[in-house]
Design a protein around this motif. Sequence first.
Motif, PDB file in Angstrom:
ATOM      1  N   TRP A  35       0.868  -1.167   0.000  1.00 43.02           N
ATOM      2  CA  TRP A  35       0.000   0.000   0.000  1.00 43.02           C
ATOM      3  C   TRP A  35       0.913   1.227   0.000  1.00 43.02           C
ATOM      4  CZ3 TRP A  35      -5.076   0.261  -0.796  1.00 43.02           C
ATOM      5  CH2 TRP A  35      -5.852  -0.898  -0.589  1.00 43.02           C
ATOM      6  N   TYR A  36       0.608   2.150  -0.906  1.00 45.41           N
ATOM      7  CA  TYR A  36       1.275   3.441  -0.968  1.00 45.41           C
ATOM      8  C   TYR A  36       0.231   4.527  -0.735  1.00 45.41           C
ATOM      9  CZ  TYR A  36       5.508   1.498  -3.198  1.00 45.41           C
ATOM     10  OH  TYR A  36       6.656   0.801  -3.463  1.00 45.41           O
ATOM     11  N   ARG A  37       0.698   5.715  -0.455  1.00 50.30           N
ATOM     12  CA  ARG A  37      -0.212   6.843  -0.360  1.00 50.30           C
ATOM     13  C   ARG A  37       0.458   8.097  -0.900  1.00 50.30           C
ATOM     14  NH1 ARG A  37      -0.649   7.674   6.245  1.00 50.30           N
ATOM     15  NH2 ARG A  37       1.473   8.488   6.590  1.00 50.30           N
ATOM     16  N   GLN A  38      -0.390   8.975  -1.397  1.00 48.41           N
ATOM     17  CA  GLN A  38       0.092  10.239  -1.945  1.00 48.41           C
ATOM     18  C   GLN A  38      -0.797  11.369  -1.460  1.00 48.41           C
ATOM     19  OE1 GLN A  38       0.468  10.306  -6.228  1.00 48.41           O
ATOM     20  NE2 GLN A  38       1.949  11.969  -6.137  1.00 48.41           N
ATOM     21  N   LYS A  42       2.488  16.103  -2.704  1.00 45.53           N
ATOM     22  CA  LYS A  42       3.628  15.328  -2.203  1.00 45.53           C
ATOM     23  C   LYS A  42       3.856  14.097  -3.067  1.00 45.53           C
ATOM     24  CE  LYS A  42       3.309  16.874   2.592  1.00 45.53           C
ATOM     25  NZ  LYS A  42       3.296  16.455   4.016  1.00 45.53           N
ATOM     26  N   GLN A  43       4.995  13.467  -2.869  1.00 41.79           N
ATOM     27  CA  GLN A  43       5.306  12.266  -3.630  1.00 41.79           C
ATOM     28  C   GLN A  43       4.561  11.063  -3.051  1.00 41.79           C
ATOM     29  OE1 GLN A  43       9.567  11.844  -3.095  1.00 41.79           O
ATOM     30  NE2 GLN A  43       9.357  10.724  -1.191  1.00 41.79           N
ATOM     31  N   ARG A  44       4.520  10.017  -3.832  1.00 39.79           N
ATOM     32  CA  ARG A  44       3.879   8.780  -3.390  1.00 39.79           C
ATOM     33  C   ARG A  44       4.854   8.017  -2.500  1.00 39.79           C
ATOM     34  NH1 ARG A  44       0.856   5.226  -7.877  1.00 39.79           N
ATOM     35  NH2 ARG A  44       0.014   7.340  -8.208  1.00 39.79           N
ATOM     36  N   ASP A  45       4.390   7.672  -1.316  1.00 41.95           N
ATOM     37  CA  ASP A  45       5.247   7.008  -0.327  1.00 41.95           C
ATOM     38  C   ASP A  45       4.716   5.632   0.037  1.00 41.95           C
ATOM     39  OD1 ASP A  45       5.692  10.146   1.401  1.00 41.95           O
ATOM     40  OD2 ASP A  45       7.041   9.179  -0.026  1.00 41.95           O
ATOM     41  N   LEU A  46       5.640   4.744   0.356  1.00 43.51           N
ATOM     42  CA  LEU A  46       5.266   3.414   0.814  1.00 43.51           C
ATOM     43  C   LEU A  46       4.667   3.481   2.210  1.00 43.51           C
ATOM     44  CD1 LEU A  46       5.372   0.294   0.442  1.00 43.51           C
ATOM     45  CD2 LEU A  46       7.642   0.385   1.500  1.00 43.51           C
ATOM     46  N   VAL A  47       3.566   2.776   2.395  1.00 51.40           N
ATOM     47  CA  VAL A  47       2.917   2.709   3.705  1.00 51.40           C
ATOM     48  C   VAL A  47       3.186   1.364   4.369  1.00 51.40           C
ATOM     49  CG1 VAL A  47       0.708   2.752   4.932  1.00 51.40           C
ATOM     50  CG2 VAL A  47       1.092   4.284   2.978  1.00 51.40           C
ATOM     51  N   ALA A  48       2.927   0.275   3.641  1.00 51.18           N
ATOM     52  CA  ALA A  48       3.097  -1.059   4.208  1.00 51.18           C
ATOM     53  C   ALA A  48       3.233  -2.070   3.081  1.00 51.18           C
ATOM     54  CB  ALA A  48       1.909  -1.421   5.099  1.00 51.18           C
ATOM     55  N   GLY A  49       3.854  -3.207   3.411  1.00 50.19           N
ATOM     56  CA  GLY A  49       4.011  -4.266   2.433  1.00 50.19           C
ATOM     57  C   GLY A  49       3.905  -5.625   3.088  1.00 50.19           C
ATOM     58  N   ILE A  50       3.534  -6.626   2.300  1.00 47.01           N
ATOM     59  CA  ILE A  50       3.437  -7.990   2.796  1.00 47.01           C
ATOM     60  C   ILE A  50       3.883  -8.941   1.696  1.00 47.01           C
ATOM     61  CG2 ILE A  50       0.992  -8.214   2.153  1.00 47.01           C
ATOM     62  CD1 ILE A  50       0.688  -9.930   4.754  1.00 47.01           C
ATOM     63  N   THR A  51       4.702  -9.922   2.068  1.00 44.27           N
ATOM     64  CA  THR A  51       5.208 -10.884   1.099  1.00 44.27           C
ATOM     65  C   THR A  51       4.317 -12.119   1.044  1.00 44.27           C
ATOM     66  OG1 THR A  51       6.581 -12.108   2.666  1.00 44.27           O
ATOM     67  CG2 THR A  51       7.538 -10.124   1.679  1.00 44.27           C
ATOM     68  N   TYR A  52       4.617 -12.975   0.065  1.00 38.03           N
ATOM     69  CA  TYR A  52       3.888 -14.237  -0.079  1.00 38.03           C
ATOM     70  C   TYR A  52       4.024 -15.086   1.185  1.00 38.03           C
ATOM     71  CZ  TYR A  52       2.769 -18.869  -1.929  1.00 38.03           C
ATOM     72  OH  TYR A  52       2.228 -20.111  -2.139  1.00 38.03           O
ATOM     73  N   ALA A  53       5.193 -14.974   1.842  1.00 40.37           N
ATOM     74  CA  ALA A  53       5.438 -15.751   3.063  1.00 40.37           C
ATOM     75  C   ALA A  53       4.807 -15.122   4.291  1.00 40.37           C
ATOM     76  CB  ALA A  53       6.942 -15.906   3.281  1.00 40.37           C
ATOM     77  N   GLY A  54       4.292 -13.923   4.143  1.00 36.56           N
ATOM     78  CA  GLY A  54       3.626 -13.289   5.271  1.00 36.56           C
ATOM     79  C   GLY A  54       4.449 -12.266   6.025  1.00 36.56           C
ATOM     80  N   SER A  55       5.661 -11.993   5.560  1.00 36.60           N
ATOM     81  CA  SER A  55       6.476 -10.970   6.203  1.00 36.60           C
ATOM     82  C   SER A  55       5.920  -9.590   5.882  1.00 36.60           C
ATOM     83  CB  SER A  55       7.930 -11.064   5.729  1.00 36.60           C
ATOM     84  OG  SER A  55       8.492 -12.305   6.078  1.00 36.60           O
ATOM     85  N   THR A  56       5.949  -8.727   6.873  1.00 35.47           N
ATOM     86  CA  THR A  56       5.386  -7.385   6.697  1.00 35.47           C
ATOM     87  C   THR A  56       6.421  -6.307   6.999  1.00 35.47           C
ATOM     88  OG1 THR A  56       4.584  -7.353   8.977  1.00 35.47           O
ATOM     89  CG2 THR A  56       3.061  -8.150   7.291  1.00 35.47           C
ATOM     90  N   ASN A  57       6.206  -5.133   6.429  1.00 35.91           N
ATOM     91  CA  ASN A  57       7.022  -3.973   6.756  1.00 35.91           C
ATOM     92  C   ASN A  57       6.143  -2.735   6.703  1.00 35.91           C
ATOM     93  OD1 ASN A  57       7.333  -4.458   3.702  1.00 35.91           O
ATOM     94  ND2 ASN A  57       8.017  -2.332   3.939  1.00 35.91           N
ATOM     95  N   TYR A  58       6.506  -1.745   7.497  1.00 30.94           N
ATOM     96  CA  TYR A  58       5.687  -0.544   7.622  1.00 30.94           C
ATOM     97  C   TYR A  58       6.560   0.710   7.616  1.00 30.94           C
ATOM     98  CZ  TYR A  58       2.103  -3.782   9.271  1.00 30.94           C
ATOM     99  OH  TYR A  58       1.204  -4.814   9.375  1.00 30.94           O
ATOM    100  N   ALA A  59       5.978   1.787   7.138  1.00 33.47           N
ATOM    101  CA  ALA A  59       6.608   3.088   7.290  1.00 33.47           C
ATOM    102  C   ALA A  59       6.590   3.455   8.769  1.00 33.47           C
ATOM    103  CB  ALA A  59       5.860   4.137   6.470  1.00 33.47           C
TER     104      ALA A  59
END
Length: 120
Positions: A35-38, A42-59
């Motif tokens: 998920w990104y947001r703009q 302002k520029q488009r920034d990363l909000v959160a991500g999730i991989t096929y294995a279920g790993s997540t990352n957040y701003a």
Amino acid sequence: VQLQASGGGLVQAGGSLRLSCVPSGRIYRIHTMYWYRQAPGKQRDLVAGITYAGSTNYADSVKGRFTISTDSAKNIVYLQMNDRKPEDTAVYYCNGQISSTGWSSPNNYWGRGTLVTVSS
């Protein structure tokens, strides 16, 4: 492959909202979804991500408030947003790296944005 984002709207500060992103088309595997947001101007920034294995990352700005998850059976990706702040106001976009066959590399796809407005 198409990505359909939905769930945006107006919410008061401190409130909650859940966005959904539904991929459709020829899908063999969803490798990663983001998920990104703009915000306006302002520029488009990363909000959160999730991989096929279920790993997540957040701003850093959303850690502890937002949660990204998937409904694997339907390939739906959610973004649960709690404790909303006015600075969260933006157009939210889903993005995915998706392969259409077992022998092809993933391609990058964007969905149309969904507007989230947080009132103070």
